[in-house]
Design a protein around this motif. Structure first.
Motif, PDB file in Angstrom:
ATOM      1  N   ILE A   1       0.845  -1.197   0.000  1.00 30.85           N
ATOM      2  CA  ILE A   1       0.000   0.000   0.000  1.00 30.85           C
ATOM      3  C   ILE A   1       0.881   1.248   0.000  1.00 30.85           C
ATOM      4  CG2 ILE A   1      -1.965  -1.154   1.076  1.00 30.85           C
ATOM      5  CD1 ILE A   1      -1.219   0.223   3.706  1.00 30.85           C
ATOM      6  N   PRO A   2       0.379   2.358  -0.568  1.00 30.82           N
ATOM      7  CA  PRO A   2       1.193   3.579  -0.737  1.00 30.82           C
ATOM      8  C   PRO A   2       1.747   4.173   0.546  1.00 30.82           C
ATOM      9  CG  PRO A   2      -0.794   3.694  -2.087  1.00 30.82           C
ATOM     10  CD  PRO A   2      -0.950   2.496  -1.206  1.00 30.82           C
ATOM     11  N   THR A   3       1.047   4.037   1.670  1.00 34.60           N
ATOM     12  CA  THR A   3       1.535   4.658   2.909  1.00 34.60           C
ATOM     13  C   THR A   3       2.591   3.813   3.620  1.00 34.60           C
ATOM     14  OG1 THR A   3      -0.300   3.690   4.188  1.00 34.60           O
ATOM     15  CG2 THR A   3      -0.625   5.907   3.277  1.00 34.60           C
ATOM     16  N   ILE A   4       2.874   2.631   3.088  1.00 34.64           N
ATOM     17  CA  ILE A   4       3.920   1.767   3.647  1.00 34.64           C
ATOM     18  C   ILE A   4       5.121   1.679   2.713  1.00 34.64           C
ATOM     19  CG2 ILE A   4       4.469  -0.638   4.245  1.00 34.64           C
ATOM     20  CD1 ILE A   4       1.698  -0.910   5.409  1.00 34.64           C
ATOM     21  N   MET A   5       4.870   1.677   1.415  1.00 36.26           N
ATOM     22  CA  MET A   5       5.919   1.488   0.403  1.00 36.26           C
ATOM     23  C   MET A   5       7.149   2.385   0.601  1.00 36.26           C
ATOM     24  SD  MET A   5       6.718   0.090  -2.785  1.00 36.26           S
ATOM     25  CE  MET A   5       5.470  -0.039  -4.047  1.00 36.26           C
TER      26      MET A   5
END
Length: 315
Positions: free
Chosen positions: A98-102
């Protein structure tokens, strides 16, 4: 009927285009089309309605695709069994994040993983949680890293770490003088919080902490952004405060770090997990990925007294 033919059918069903499907399967478009046509002739049915743009599945085609997914997936178990027996860890492995982890997690483990497992061709894609759930179920991703729990019966979740939320409060904000935040502080100042756009589970995490389903309608402006950096800059411009995941704060400069405020324990946090289908394909690579990430993150996050918030939007 062959596994290859079914694989081609699944590719066309996914991309709704013969040319794109052929490119993804690394074959020529005539080869792919011929094999699908042979299968249709053998079964004496039309799997695809080629008169529609984009190409659509026929009614019987939809049923064939559902079964084809099971057959192709199960056929992959044979190679898995052989690889595990030989102790071989290699081959293509597609991971969604997911974008907020990548941006924060990927640089922490990627070098360690590719050095330790050079025969694994790690294919990493950024997707929203909703896309990841669909793609894991459909076999388009071997595994994914996302905020959990997701409450999906067909998906397994292995917790990697718990990541607390941290408040980012600029000097011009009335709450800047606070040394520590409580959840009640957020609930009373929801209109003062800058959030990511809809579709990001981190937004849902924050709203769930505040026991709210949406932002107040009296906000003076509305922004659609998926970037924490944008939220930070807007906060610095005096437009509010924002919440950040802990790992995102580790590389901040001293000026920005001075604006961070922790939460009183138990800290509101998100649970980050490695997820995969219960069909359990490529478990040896999943274990290798989990061990690598856990080993790296363990040194960065040592929080225990946390309160997990759901990534699912509450109505």
């Amino acid at each position: 009927m062959t596994i290859t033919q079914l694989y081609y059918v699944l590719a066309v069903a996914e991309h709704k285009n013969f040319t794109v499907a052929a490119e993804r399967c690394f074959v020529t478009q005539p080869t792919l089309s011929m094999q699908i046509q042979k299968l249709e002739e053998e079964l004496d049915v039309q799997i695809f309605d080629r008169s529609k743009k984009p190409i659509q599945l026929t009614e019987v085609g939809q049923k064939i695709v559902t079964q084809a997914k099971n057959i192709v997936s199960e056929s992959g178990r044979i190679k898995d069994i052989v690889d595990q027996q030989k102790g071989y860890i290699g081959g293509d492995f597609k991971v969604g994040i997911i974008p907020t982890i990548m941006p924060t997690l990927l640089p922490m483990f990627i070098n360690n993983f590719i050095k330790k497992y050079p025969k694994v061709n790690l294919i990493i894609e950024e997707h929203t949680t909703e896309e990841i759930i669909r793609m894991v179920k459909n076999g388009q991703l071997d595994a994914a890293i996302a905020a959990t729990p997701l409450d999906e019966e067909s998906i397994k979740e292995i917790v990697l770490y718990y990541e607390p939320f941290v408040a980012y409060v600029p000097e011009n904000n009335p709450s800047f003088k606070k040394k520590e935040f409580e959840v009640e502080d957020l609930e009373m100042n929801l209109s003062n919080i800058l959030l990511l756009q809809d579709g990001h589970c981190f937004r849902n995490n924050v709203l769930n902490i505040c026991k709210a389903s949406s932002l107040p309608s009296d906000n003076q402006f509305h922004i659609e952004s998926g970037s924490f950096e944008t939220m930070i800059r807007l906060a610095d411009e005096g437009l509010g405060m924002t919440l950040l995941p802990y790992l995102h704060t580790l590389n901040m400069d001293s000026k920005s770090t001075a604006k961070l405020r922790p939460f009183k324990e138990p800290s509101p946090s998100r649970e980050v997990s490695l997820i995969y289908s219960k069909k359990e394909l490529k478990l040896h690579i999943i274990d290798a990925l989990r061990n690598t990430i856990s080993g790296v993150v363990r040194g960065a996050i040592a929080f225990q007294n946390v309160a997990i918030t759901s990534p699912l939007q509450k109505k």
